[in-house]
Design a protein around this motif. Sequence first.
Motif, PDB file in Angstrom:
ATOM      1  N   LYS A 189      -3.121  -7.482 -12.841  1.00 24.78           N
ATOM      2  CA  LYS A 189      -3.656  -7.390 -14.248  1.00 24.78           C
ATOM      3  C   LYS A 189      -3.369  -6.188 -15.087  1.00 24.78           C
ATOM      4  O   LYS A 189      -3.157  -6.296 -16.063  1.00 24.78           O
ATOM      5  CB  LYS A 189      -5.027  -7.960 -14.282  1.00 24.78           C
ATOM      6  N   GLN A 190      -3.870  -5.264 -14.217  1.00 22.48           N
ATOM      7  CA  GLN A 190      -3.805  -4.003 -14.857  1.00 22.48           C
ATOM      8  C   GLN A 190      -2.738  -2.727 -14.671  1.00 22.48           C
ATOM      9  O   GLN A 190      -2.916  -1.895 -15.107  1.00 22.48           O
ATOM     10  CB  GLN A 190      -5.127  -3.196 -14.509  1.00 22.48           C
ATOM     11  N   THR A 191      -1.707  -3.210 -14.144  1.00 17.19           N
ATOM     12  CA  THR A 191      -0.483  -2.512 -13.769  1.00 17.19           C
ATOM     13  C   THR A 191       0.742  -3.129 -13.761  1.00 17.19           C
ATOM     14  O   THR A 191       0.558  -4.434 -13.902  1.00 17.19           O
ATOM     15  CB  THR A 191      -0.614  -1.675 -12.235  1.00 17.19           C
ATOM     16  N   ARG A 192       1.872  -2.443 -13.919  1.00 23.86           N
ATOM     17  CA  ARG A 192       3.138  -3.201 -13.831  1.00 23.86           C
ATOM     18  C   ARG A 192       3.805  -3.168 -12.353  1.00 23.86           C
ATOM     19  O   ARG A 192       4.996  -3.221 -12.121  1.00 23.86           O
ATOM     20  CB  ARG A 192       4.151  -2.703 -14.746  1.00 23.86           C
ATOM     21  N   LEU A 193       3.051  -2.724 -11.469  1.00 26.16           N
ATOM     22  CA  LEU A 193       3.537  -2.400 -10.115  1.00 26.16           C
ATOM     23  C   LEU A 193       3.923  -3.867  -9.359  1.00 26.16           C
ATOM     24  O   LEU A 193       2.968  -4.960  -9.624  1.00 26.16           O
ATOM     25  CB  LEU A 193       2.199  -1.858  -9.205  1.00 26.16           C
ATOM     26  N   THR A 194       5.053  -3.975  -8.533  1.00 25.85           N
ATOM     27  CA  THR A 194       5.023  -5.251  -7.664  1.00 25.85           C
ATOM     28  C   THR A 194       4.181  -5.007  -6.620  1.00 25.85           C
ATOM     29  O   THR A 194       3.783  -4.085  -5.914  1.00 25.85           O
ATOM     30  CB  THR A 194       6.447  -5.244  -7.520  1.00 25.85           C
ATOM     31  N   ILE A 195       3.491  -6.307  -6.372  1.00 35.07           N
ATOM     32  CA  ILE A 195       2.547  -6.470  -5.152  1.00 35.07           C
ATOM     33  C   ILE A 195       3.123  -7.049  -4.004  1.00 35.07           C
ATOM     34  O   ILE A 195       3.501  -8.087  -4.095  1.00 35.07           O
ATOM     35  CB  ILE A 195       1.196  -7.220  -5.792  1.00 35.07           C
ATOM     36  N   ASN A 196       3.095  -6.463  -2.977  1.00 38.05           N
ATOM     37  CA  ASN A 196       3.640  -6.871  -1.588  1.00 38.05           C
ATOM     38  C   ASN A 196       2.570  -6.970  -0.680  1.00 38.05           C
ATOM     39  O   ASN A 196       1.471  -6.303  -0.691  1.00 38.05           O
ATOM     40  CB  ASN A 196       4.857  -6.057  -1.255  1.00 38.05           C
ATOM     41  N   ARG A 197       2.761  -7.523   0.658  1.00 38.82           N
ATOM     42  CA  ARG A 197       1.872  -7.324   1.719  1.00 38.82           C
ATOM     43  C   ARG A 197       2.033  -6.243   2.622  1.00 38.82           C
ATOM     44  O   ARG A 197       1.124  -5.654   3.208  1.00 38.82           O
ATOM     45  CB  ARG A 197       2.041  -8.528   2.493  1.00 38.82           C
ATOM     46  N   ARG A 198       3.346  -5.527   2.603  1.00 42.64           N
ATOM     47  CA  ARG A 198       3.793  -4.182   3.040  1.00 42.64           C
ATOM     48  C   ARG A 198       4.773  -3.785   2.685  1.00 42.64           C
ATOM     49  O   ARG A 198       5.864  -4.378   1.777  1.00 42.64           O
ATOM     50  CB  ARG A 198       3.851  -4.609   4.808  1.00 42.64           C
ATOM     51  N   GLY A 199       5.009  -2.453   2.798  1.00 39.36           N
ATOM     52  CA  GLY A 199       6.270  -1.513   2.308  1.00 39.36           C
ATOM     53  C   GLY A 199       6.275  -1.190   0.843  1.00 39.36           C
ATOM     54  O   GLY A 199       7.267  -1.495   0.197  1.00 39.36           O
ATOM     55  N   GLY A 200       5.151  -0.611   0.249  1.00 43.45           N
ATOM     56  CA  GLY A 200       5.332  -0.161  -0.917  1.00 43.45           C
ATOM     57  C   GLY A 200       5.353   1.444  -1.172  1.00 43.45           C
ATOM     58  O   GLY A 200       4.910   1.952  -0.086  1.00 43.45           O
ATOM     59  N   ASP A 201       5.309   1.691  -2.138  1.00 42.09           N
ATOM     60  CA  ASP A 201       5.224   3.029  -2.515  1.00 42.09           C
ATOM     61  C   ASP A 201       3.667   3.787  -2.355  1.00 42.09           C
ATOM     62  O   ASP A 201       3.491   4.730  -1.974  1.00 42.09           O
ATOM     63  CB  ASP A 201       5.559   3.602  -3.885  1.00 42.09           C
ATOM     64  N   LEU A 202       2.710   2.784  -2.618  1.00 37.97           N
ATOM     65  CA  LEU A 202       1.403   2.745  -2.434  1.00 37.97           C
ATOM     66  C   LEU A 202       0.970   1.665  -1.505  1.00 37.97           C
ATOM     67  O   LEU A 202       1.523   0.625  -1.473  1.00 37.97           O
ATOM     68  CB  LEU A 202       0.803   2.612  -3.496  1.00 37.97           C
ATOM     69  N   GLU A 203       0.110   2.114  -0.580  1.00 37.58           N
ATOM     70  CA  GLU A 203      -0.498   1.034   0.247  1.00 37.58           C
ATOM     71  C   GLU A 203      -1.851   1.093   0.627  1.00 37.58           C
ATOM     72  O   GLU A 203      -2.400   2.206   0.858  1.00 37.58           O
ATOM     73  CB  GLU A 203       0.216   1.310   1.982  1.00 37.58           C
ATOM     74  N   LEU A 204      -2.593  -0.307   0.736  1.00 33.15           N
ATOM     75  CA  LEU A 204      -3.990  -0.266   0.752  1.00 33.15           C
ATOM     76  C   LEU A 204      -4.132  -1.220   1.912  1.00 33.15           C
ATOM     77  O   LEU A 204      -3.560  -2.241   2.002  1.00 33.15           O
ATOM     78  CB  LEU A 204      -4.393  -1.021  -0.290  1.00 33.15           C
ATOM     79  N   GLU A 205      -5.043  -0.740   2.707  1.00 31.90           N
ATOM     80  CA  GLU A 205      -5.361  -1.746   3.975  1.00 31.90           C
ATOM     81  C   GLU A 205      -6.848  -1.274   4.496  1.00 31.90           C
ATOM     82  O   GLU A 205      -7.290  -0.364   3.818  1.00 31.90           O
ATOM     83  CB  GLU A 205      -4.340  -1.446   5.244  1.00 31.90           C
ATOM     84  N   GLY A 206      -7.357  -2.020   5.167  1.00 27.75           N
ATOM     85  CA  GLY A 206      -8.733  -1.937   5.594  1.00 27.75           C
ATOM     86  C   GLY A 206      -9.329  -3.240   6.085  1.00 27.75           C
ATOM     87  O   GLY A 206      -8.685  -4.144   6.405  1.00 27.75           O
ATOM     88  N   GLU A 207     -10.819  -3.067   6.229  1.00 26.15           N
ATOM     89  CA  GLU A 207     -11.361  -4.359   6.704  1.00 26.15           C
ATOM     90  C   GLU A 207     -12.902  -4.311   6.115  1.00 26.15           C
ATOM     91  O   GLU A 207     -13.434  -3.209   5.773  1.00 26.15           O
ATOM     92  CB  GLU A 207     -11.635  -4.355   8.304  1.00 26.15           C
ATOM     93  N   ILE A 208     -13.482  -5.436   6.176  1.00 27.96           N
ATOM     94  CA  ILE A 208     -14.855  -5.644   5.784  1.00 27.96           C
ATOM     95  C   ILE A 208     -15.797  -5.216   7.333  1.00 27.96           C
ATOM     96  O   ILE A 208     -15.736  -5.852   8.166  1.00 27.96           O
ATOM     97  CB  ILE A 208     -15.237  -6.905   5.431  1.00 27.96           C
ATOM     98  N   THR A 209     -16.343  -4.144   6.916  1.00 28.70           N
ATOM     99  CA  THR A 209     -17.100  -3.738   8.024  1.00 28.70           C
ATOM    100  C   THR A 209     -18.813  -3.971   8.160  1.00 28.70           C
ATOM    101  O   THR A 209     -19.403  -3.955   9.171  1.00 28.70           O
ATOM    102  CB  THR A 209     -17.283  -2.063   8.596  1.00 28.70           C
ATOM    103  N   GLY A 210     -19.088  -4.617   6.862  1.00 25.25           N
ATOM    104  CA  GLY A 210     -20.290  -4.671   6.986  1.00 25.25           C
ATOM    105  C   GLY A 210     -20.799  -6.097   5.906  1.00 25.25           C
ATOM    106  O   GLY A 210     -20.098  -5.904   4.946  1.00 25.25           O
ATOM    107  N   TYR A 211     -21.749  -6.803   6.194  1.00 27.44           N
ATOM    108  CA  TYR A 211     -22.183  -8.118   5.527  1.00 27.44           C
ATOM    109  C   TYR A 211     -23.548  -8.369   5.777  1.00 27.44           C
ATOM    110  O   TYR A 211     -23.836  -8.938   6.768  1.00 27.44           O
ATOM    111  CB  TYR A 211     -21.151  -9.403   5.548  1.00 27.44           C
ATOM    112  N   ASP A 212     -24.477  -7.533   5.145  1.00 23.92           N
ATOM    113  CA  ASP A 212     -26.033  -7.495   5.751  1.00 23.92           C
ATOM    114  C   ASP A 212     -26.983  -8.218   4.691  1.00 23.92           C
ATOM    115  O   ASP A 212     -26.607  -7.992   3.689  1.00 23.92           O
ATOM    116  CB  ASP A 212     -26.208  -6.169   6.117  1.00 23.92           C
ATOM    117  N   LEU A 213     -27.788  -8.612   5.123  1.00 25.33           N
ATOM    118  CA  LEU A 213     -29.016  -9.084   4.644  1.00 25.33           C
ATOM    119  C   LEU A 213     -30.190  -8.221   4.691  1.00 25.33           C
ATOM    120  O   LEU A 213     -30.710  -7.854   6.143  1.00 25.33           O
ATOM    121  CB  LEU A 213     -29.569 -10.586   4.854  1.00 25.33           C
TER     122      LEU A 213
END
Length: 169
Positions: free
Chosen positions: A68-92
């Motif tokens: 919504k806020q950029t003109r970047l093409t969004i892929n699952r892998r192989g971009g000029d920028l890469e984001l990855e990670g995991e949910i490490t906490g979900y606590d009450l």
Amino acid sequence: MKIARLLILLLIMISLPSCLISFKFNGASIDYSKIKAIAIADFPNNAALVHPPLANDLSEGIRDIYSKQTRLTINRRGGDLELEGEITGYDLTPMAVSADSYSAETKLTMTVKVRFTNNVNPEESFDKTYSAFQTFDSSQLLNDVQDELCAAMIKEIAENIYNDTVAKW
């Protein structure tokens, strides 16, 4: 002479709205000549407490803000920028204690570890942990408020990731 002045004044008034300067405050500071695509991997849920749709909702929430806020093409892998990670906490966590010694409020906290790789400017890459929380009245069941609370936390975390990666706030 009066008619000429009136016509000039009318012409100026008509042309002024077309000369307005427009600013866009989406915050992105992206050089689109160098950066064309961002790869956003799925964020698995590795927390002890698991809410099944959370991993997918977070991954899609992050993709959504970039689409919504950029003109970047969004892929699952192989971009000029890469984001990855995991949910490490979900606590009450019980918060406020009522007069009858029971918890009056409960805090739901989500923690996400993110690895950002900038393949164009490697010095901008980072590993960072993001966290967001929402509180709810302990008289409510988590199942009744969970989707709403998760949506708010996902929005906050996605905005923080966006700001740290492309907005540079």
